[in-house]
Design an enzyme around this catalytic site. Structure first.
Site, PDB file in Angstrom:
ATOM      1  CB  CYS A 113      19.334  26.844   4.377  1.00  0.00           C
ATOM      2  SG  CYS A 113      17.735  26.293   3.825  1.00  0.00           S
ATOM      3  CG  HIS A 249      18.986  27.500   8.779  1.00  0.00           C
ATOM      4  ND1 HIS A 249      18.398  28.529   8.079  1.00  0.00           N
ATOM      5  CD2 HIS A 249      18.457  26.344   8.273  1.00  0.00           C
ATOM      6  CE1 HIS A 249      17.561  28.020   7.186  1.00  0.00           C
ATOM      7  NE2 HIS A 249      17.569  26.706   7.281  1.00  0.00           N
ATOM      8  CG  ASN A 279      13.825  27.252   6.249  1.00  0.00           C
ATOM      9  OD1 ASN A 279      14.670  28.085   5.942  1.00  0.00           O
ATOM     10  ND2 ASN A 279      14.027  25.949   6.131  1.00  0.00           N
TER      11      ASN A 279
HETATM   12  O1  UT7 Z   1      16.298  24.549   5.917  1.00  0.00           O
HETATM   13  C1  UT7 Z   1      16.952  23.413   5.471  1.00  0.00           C
HETATM   14  C2  UT7 Z   1      16.664  22.222   6.110  1.00  0.00           C
HETATM   15  N1  UT7 Z   1      15.267  21.895   6.369  1.00  0.00           N
HETATM   16  C3  UT7 Z   1      14.987  21.423   7.572  1.00  0.00           C
HETATM   17  O2  UT7 Z   1      15.847  21.459   8.424  1.00  0.00           O
HETATM   18  C4  UT7 Z   1      13.643  20.781   7.823  1.00  0.00           C
HETATM   19  C5  UT7 Z   1      13.831  19.547   8.666  1.00  0.00           C
HETATM   20  N2  UT7 Z   1      12.598  18.808   8.933  1.00  0.00           N
HETATM   21  C6  UT7 Z   1      11.631  19.295   9.734  1.00  0.00           C
HETATM   22  O3  UT7 Z   1      11.698  20.408  10.216  1.00  0.00           O
HETATM   23  C7  UT7 Z   1      10.485  18.359  10.085  1.00  0.00           C
HETATM   24  O4  UT7 Z   1      10.786  17.047   9.697  1.00  0.00           O
HETATM   25  C8  UT7 Z   1       9.121  18.794   9.447  1.00  0.00           C
HETATM   26  C9  UT7 Z   1       8.613  20.043  10.161  1.00  0.00           C
HETATM   27  C10 UT7 Z   1       9.296  19.072   7.975  1.00  0.00           C
HETATM   28  C11 UT7 Z   1       8.081  17.706   9.643  1.00  0.00           C
HETATM   29  O5  UT7 Z   1       7.945  17.373  11.017  1.00  0.00           O
HETATM   30  P1  UT7 Z   1       7.917  15.839  11.478  1.00  0.00           P
HETATM   31  O6  UT7 Z   1       7.700  15.842  12.915  1.00  0.00           O
HETATM   32  O7  UT7 Z   1       9.191  15.223  10.952  1.00  0.00           O
HETATM   33  O8  UT7 Z   1       6.639  15.307  10.759  1.00  0.00           O
HETATM   34  P2  UT7 Z   1       6.453  14.172   9.640  1.00  0.00           P
HETATM   35  O9  UT7 Z   1       6.959  14.665   8.328  1.00  0.00           O
HETATM   36  O10 UT7 Z   1       6.987  12.882  10.146  1.00  0.00           O
HETATM   37  O11 UT7 Z   1       4.896  14.050   9.630  1.00  0.00           O
HETATM   38  C12 UT7 Z   1       4.175  13.668  10.786  1.00  0.00           C
HETATM   39  C13 UT7 Z   1       2.698  13.663  10.449  1.00  0.00           C
HETATM   40  C14 UT7 Z   1       2.359  12.900   9.166  1.00  0.00           C
HETATM   41  O12 UT7 Z   1       1.109  12.263   9.352  1.00  0.00           O
HETATM   42  P3  UT7 Z   1       1.055  10.691   9.676  1.00  0.00           P
HETATM   43  O13 UT7 Z   1       1.764  10.024   8.544  1.00  0.00           O
HETATM   44  O14 UT7 Z   1       1.778  10.546  10.988  1.00  0.00           O
HETATM   45  O15 UT7 Z   1      -0.414  10.434   9.743  1.00  0.00           O
HETATM   46  C15 UT7 Z   1       2.215  13.998   8.148  1.00  0.00           C
HETATM   47  O16 UT7 Z   1       1.354  13.640   7.093  1.00  0.00           O
HETATM   48  O17 UT7 Z   1       2.255  15.008  10.239  1.00  0.00           O
HETATM   49  C16 UT7 Z   1       1.604  15.108   8.963  1.00  0.00           C
HETATM   50  N3  UT7 Z   1       1.847  16.424   8.414  1.00  0.00           N
HETATM   51  C17 UT7 Z   1       1.046  17.471   8.632  1.00  0.00           C
HETATM   52  N4  UT7 Z   1      -0.079  17.605   9.338  1.00  0.00           N
HETATM   53  C18 UT7 Z   1      -0.654  18.831   9.365  1.00  0.00           C
HETATM   54  C19 UT7 Z   1       2.897  16.801   7.628  1.00  0.00           C
HETATM   55  N5  UT7 Z   1       2.765  18.100   7.327  1.00  0.00           N
HETATM   56  C20 UT7 Z   1       1.630  18.537   7.940  1.00  0.00           C
HETATM   57  C21 UT7 Z   1       0.985  19.782   8.002  1.00  0.00           C
HETATM   58  N6  UT7 Z   1      -0.147  19.894   8.725  1.00  0.00           N
HETATM   59  N7  UT7 Z   1       1.472  20.884   7.387  1.00  0.00           N
END
Ligand code: UT7
Length: 322
Positions: A113, A249, A279
């Protein structure tokens, strides 16, 4: 002293738009989760036969037009991308030839990125040393072709597009400072598991897709994006209050808000396009820049801080007087 400045900007986005509601039909997700966790509402997706160089060419044409230069004036091409058309020749050579740019140095920077920030930083150095007089710099990504469309953790995040700028010498300061960084110790948190010398035969199979530990990436991104922004301001002796715009970004609205908070910047001084583009990796900063230039928010003379963070990890910032 020769300075470098951005003389023109352009962008291209593929015709097809995928909304969060479209994604609800593909994986177990919902609009509310995607919007509240990421800020993304829609993203563009390349057609199956559309490539990254196709997008670069279109974005470059717009930047060339807005800079008022001719393709014959361009004497260097640098493209930041992680999704080039081919392993070789490098994508900048394809774009140079397709645009009719005379033979010149043409290279690609692969920094996930941060690819555009690395590319523009390189252009700045060539212009400042007098070795280049008109550089086409593009950040472009056809990243939806690297996504595992069965993985809801990643497939909802990304989009395709290209943003371009023309960089020229200037007597007045344009680019005031650049700061790049990288630390490969974080490789396992965000990577694509296939390359030219590793498991290439798996490319395009369902086993392969962008692999990310989202929560951990989030924490490092917030910390590094704040650090590299402050580093840029301090090195230039610029007070935070003097900044007209932050062009960060566009990975996640919550990361953007956290960076703005750390800099003490109100969100109305931050260019946000993540809702419309998702993104787009290396394309994200130049897409946001061109959007804000063309809608009249970023004007000539404004003090602008661009910054990015990506797989590696890599990070970087560019402070400029537009
Ligand atoms: O561009 C380069 C760098 N990339 C980034 O900067 C990305 C950085 N990370 C993020 O933006 C965030 O961590 C994400 C958007 C990827 C994820 O958000 P989060 O708040 O960290 O969620 P998580 O991964 O901890 O997941 C929370 C919950 C999980 O369910 P449980 O385990 O709490 O029951 C996931 O399974 O949300 C669930 N989940 C979803 N639910 C519905 C994960 N993806 C989805 C989805 N739809 N697409």
């Amino acid at each position: 002293m020769i300075y470098s400045r951005i003389a023109g900007t352009g962008r291209y986005l593929p015709e097809k738009v995928l909304t969060n509601f479209d994604l609800e039909k593909i994986v177990d997700t919902n609009d509310e989760w995607i919007r509240t966790r990421t800020g993304v509402e829609r993203r563009h997706q390349c057609a199956p036969d559309e490539t990254t160089s196709d997008m670069c060419v279109e974005a470059a044409k717009k930047a060339i037009e807005s800079a008022g230069v001719s393709v014959k004036d361009i004497d260097m091409v640098i493209i930041g991308t992680t999704s080039p058309d081919l392993i070789f020749p490098n994508i900048a050579t394809l774009v140079q030839h397709r645009l009719g740019i005379p033979a010149c140095p043409a290279l690609a920077t692969e920094a996930a990125c941060t690819g555009f920030v690395y590319a523009l930083t390189t252009a700045d150095k060539f212009v400042k040393t007098g070795e280049a007089k008109c550089v086409l710099v593009v950040g472009a990504e056809c990243i939806t072709k690297l996504v595992d469309w069965t993985d809801r953790n990643t497939c909802v995040l990304f989009g395709d597009g290209a943003g371009a700028v023309i960089v020229e010498p200037s007597e007045e300061p344009g680019i005031l400072g650049t700061h790049l960084g990288a630390d490969g110790k974080h490789k396992e948190l965000l990577y694509y598991p296939v390359g030219a010398s590793k498991d290439l035969y798996k490319a395009g199979t369902e086993e392969v897709g962008i692999t990310m530990v989202g929560k951990d990436v989030f924490k490092v991104a917030v910390s590094k994006l704040g650090d590299v922004a402050i580093e840029a301001l301090e090195a230039a002796g610029v007070d935070r209050g003097e900044l007209d715009w932050l062009v960060p970004h566009q990975a996640n609205l919550r990361i953007i808000q956290a960076t703005a908070k750390r800099l003490g910047l109100p969100m109305d001084k931050v260019i946000v396009t993540v809702q419309d583009h998702g993104n787009t990796s290396a394309a994200s900063v130049p897409l946001a820049l061109d959007t804000a230039v063309r809608d009249g928010r970023i004007e000539r003379g404004h003090l602008v801080l661009m910054e990015a963070f990506g797989g590696g990890f890599t990070w970087g910032s560019i402070l400029m007087r537009f």
